[in-house]
Design a protein around this motif. Structure first.
Motif, PDB file in Angstrom:
ATOM      1  N   SER A  40     -19.537   1.991 -29.834  1.00  0.00           N
ATOM      2  CA  SER A  40     -18.273   1.089 -29.760  1.00  0.00           C
ATOM      3  C   SER A  40     -18.944  -0.370 -30.096  1.00  0.00           C
ATOM      4  O   SER A  40     -18.127  -1.060 -30.919  1.00  0.00           O
ATOM      5  CB  SER A  40     -18.044   0.841 -28.314  1.00  0.00           C
ATOM      6  OG  SER A  40     -17.229  -0.120 -27.876  1.00  0.00           O
ATOM      7  N   ASN A  44     -17.288  -2.296 -33.429  1.00  0.00           N
ATOM      8  CA  ASN A  44     -16.208  -3.282 -33.489  1.00  0.00           C
ATOM      9  C   ASN A  44     -17.157  -4.570 -33.680  1.00  0.00           C
ATOM     10  O   ASN A  44     -16.361  -5.505 -34.310  1.00  0.00           O
ATOM     11  CB  ASN A  44     -15.988  -3.303 -31.913  1.00  0.00           C
ATOM     12  CG  ASN A  44     -15.091  -2.413 -31.199  1.00  0.00           C
ATOM     13  OD1 ASN A  44     -14.042  -2.499 -31.775  1.00  0.00           O
ATOM     14  ND2 ASN A  44     -15.465  -1.726 -30.541  1.00  0.00           N
ATOM     15  N   ASP A  72     -12.059  -4.687 -26.938  1.00  0.00           N
ATOM     16  CA  ASP A  72     -12.733  -3.470 -26.882  1.00  0.00           C
ATOM     17  C   ASP A  72     -14.139  -3.633 -26.397  1.00  0.00           C
ATOM     18  O   ASP A  72     -14.790  -3.023 -25.457  1.00  0.00           O
ATOM     19  CB  ASP A  72     -12.949  -2.639 -28.226  1.00  0.00           C
ATOM     20  CG  ASP A  72     -11.775  -1.786 -28.224  1.00  0.00           C
ATOM     21  OD1 ASP A  72     -11.052  -1.627 -27.412  1.00  0.00           O
ATOM     22  OD2 ASP A  72     -11.433  -1.487 -29.731  1.00  0.00           O
ATOM     23  N   SER A  76     -15.662  -2.664 -22.503  1.00  0.00           N
ATOM     24  CA  SER A  76     -16.848  -1.496 -22.398  1.00  0.00           C
ATOM     25  C   SER A  76     -17.799  -2.502 -21.502  1.00  0.00           C
ATOM     26  O   SER A  76     -18.714  -1.888 -20.806  1.00  0.00           O
ATOM     27  CB  SER A  76     -17.123  -0.971 -23.709  1.00  0.00           C
ATOM     28  OG  SER A  76     -17.329  -2.034 -24.675  1.00  0.00           O
ATOM     29  N   GLN A 113      -5.333  -6.648 -24.094  1.00  0.00           N
ATOM     30  CA  GLN A 113      -5.644  -5.782 -25.271  1.00  0.00           C
ATOM     31  C   GLN A 113      -3.934  -5.148 -25.226  1.00  0.00           C
ATOM     32  O   GLN A 113      -3.718  -4.837 -26.622  1.00  0.00           O
ATOM     33  CB  GLN A 113      -6.359  -4.490 -25.023  1.00  0.00           C
ATOM     34  CG  GLN A 113      -6.484  -3.732 -25.921  1.00  0.00           C
ATOM     35  CD  GLN A 113      -7.594  -2.451 -25.888  1.00  0.00           C
ATOM     36  OE1 GLN A 113      -7.387  -1.691 -25.191  1.00  0.00           O
ATOM     37  NE2 GLN A 113      -8.585  -2.649 -26.394  1.00  0.00           N
ATOM     38  N   SER A 253      -5.146   4.258 -25.847  1.00  0.00           N
ATOM     39  CA  SER A 253      -5.229   3.196 -24.831  1.00  0.00           C
ATOM     40  C   SER A 253      -4.332   3.417 -23.445  1.00  0.00           C
ATOM     41  O   SER A 253      -4.959   3.296 -22.466  1.00  0.00           O
ATOM     42  CB  SER A 253      -4.957   1.878 -25.560  1.00  0.00           C
ATOM     43  OG  SER A 253      -5.841   1.728 -26.568  1.00  0.00           O
ATOM     44  N   PRO A 287     -12.555   2.432 -26.927  1.00  0.00           N
ATOM     45  CA  PRO A 287     -13.299   1.139 -27.569  1.00  0.00           C
ATOM     46  C   PRO A 287     -14.330   1.995 -28.754  1.00  0.00           C
ATOM     47  O   PRO A 287     -14.477   1.284 -29.633  1.00  0.00           O
ATOM     48  CB  PRO A 287     -14.174   0.562 -26.482  1.00  0.00           C
ATOM     49  CG  PRO A 287     -13.355   0.378 -25.121  1.00  0.00           C
ATOM     50  CD  PRO A 287     -12.655   1.942 -25.626  1.00  0.00           C
ATOM     51  N   ASN A 290     -11.410   3.254 -31.729  1.00  0.00           N
ATOM     52  CA  ASN A 290     -10.412   2.319 -32.046  1.00  0.00           C
ATOM     53  C   ASN A 290     -11.131   2.013 -33.579  1.00  0.00           C
ATOM     54  O   ASN A 290     -10.490   2.111 -34.487  1.00  0.00           O
ATOM     55  CB  ASN A 290     -10.178   1.253 -31.364  1.00  0.00           C
ATOM     56  CG  ASN A 290      -9.260   1.593 -29.992  1.00  0.00           C
ATOM     57  OD1 ASN A 290      -8.687   2.800 -30.292  1.00  0.00           O
ATOM     58  ND2 ASN A 290      -9.234   0.689 -29.407  1.00  0.00           N
TER      59      ASN A 290
END
Length: 312
Positions: A40, A44, A72, A76, A113, A253, A287, A290
């Motif tokens: 993640s 990201n 995200d 996390s 989000q 989500s 996360p 995505n």
């Protein structure tokens, strides 16, 4: 038993005991937790890095992807490091202020989000239903303002929840059967009346998730109507492809979140460790996936990421 109040004479810590009933498997459970978290972060941060470096990606859609990446990372990071400390080192104590701060930031970020997902749906609506005016309707400045509105909404809704939890009296039991501070789990160990807290929590769920899903549904209803008016099958496919990534991210989500909320409130017969695992999946899996989904489905982003990976 003597009760304490968080605002006055309460003890300094709560105890998070991880996943009840699966203590012997904590080390094994930590492996997917750690793996998902690292993937993640890498995914990201890669999105944020590539979009910031590439001038051609300074567009509303990619600004929204950056907002999604930030939320995200925040979601996390609010959960996984503390969970790993419990699994690996048995560091189960968390201060009262730390617990309430975790609740605030975790749900503030997740609520933000949700607002980003609504803005993404609006972005797709304009791109398909009014493409000639897309550049004038959705500018970077306007997208940034919508993101700020979503953040302010989240703060105003979530802050009272933390303040209401601070007012609760707690008895001798300070053990929270969870990997992180979760409002319902905290309320369950209170020896006071939690009616106001429960009603406010339900109201937040309805106002945020319920309203946001309705707005997203309205956007996609208009998109489908516009697509059905197009005679070309190729144009149909192109229009649907522009929505695929957002639909996948939205489903990932909202589905685990809604399932977790419903099982917490109404699934009394479900084992505690199932509740907790489901709740953690919401902050672990989306996360991680995505950035992968958007990287695969968005050609411009995919090409730029590939360029940077090949140059390493």
């Amino acid at each position: 038993m003597a009760a304490f109040n968080l605002t006055l004479s309460g003890p300094p810590t709560f105890i998070l005991n991880g996943i009840p009933g699966l203590e012997s498997a904590h080390i094994w459970i930590s492996i997917p937790f750690f793996t998902f978290y690292i993937i993640s972060l890498l995914g990201n941060f890669m999105v944020l890095f590539v979009v910031s470096k590439e001038q051609t990606l300074h567009k509303p859609m990619f600004l929204l992807l950056c907002m999604m990446a930030i939320t995200d990372i925040g979601m996390s990071t609010s959960v996984v490091p503390k969970a790993l400390c419990i699994f690996w080192f048995h560091f189960k104590d968390i201060t009262v202020d730390g617990c309430l701060t975790q609740i605030f930031f975790l749900y503030m970020v997740s609520t933000t989000q949700s607002a980003v997902l609504v803005t993404m749906a609006f972005d797709r609506y304009v791109a398909i239903c009014d493409p000639l005016r897309y550049a004038t309707i959705l500018t970077n400045t306007r997208i940034a303002k919508l993101g700020l509105v979503g953040l302010i909404r989240a703060v105003l809704l979530i802050l009272p929840e933390s303040l209401l939890l601070r007012r609760l009296p707690f008895c001798a039991n300070r053990v929270i059967p969870h990997t992180y501070c979760e409002p319902i789990a905290v309320m369950k160990i209170s020896c006071g009346d939690t009616t106001v807290n429960r009603m406010y929590g339900l109201m937040i769920s309805v106002v945020t998730i319920g309203l946001d899903i309705i707005l997203i549904g309205l956007s996609y209803g208009l998109i489908i109507r516009a697509i059905l008016r197009i005679s070309s099958k190729k144009a149909h496919q192109k229009a649907l492809n522009t929505c695929t990534a957002h639909i996948c991210v939205m489903m990932m989500s909202y589905t685990p979140f809604l399932f977790s909320v419903l099982t917490h409130r109404f699934g009394q017969g479900i084992a505690a460790h199932v509740h907790i695992l489901l709740a953690n999946l919401y902050f672990l899996v989306p996360p991680m996936l995505n950035p992968i989904i958007y990287g695969i489905k968005t050609k411009e982003l995919r090409d730029k990421v590939g360029k940077y990976i090949c140059s390493m």
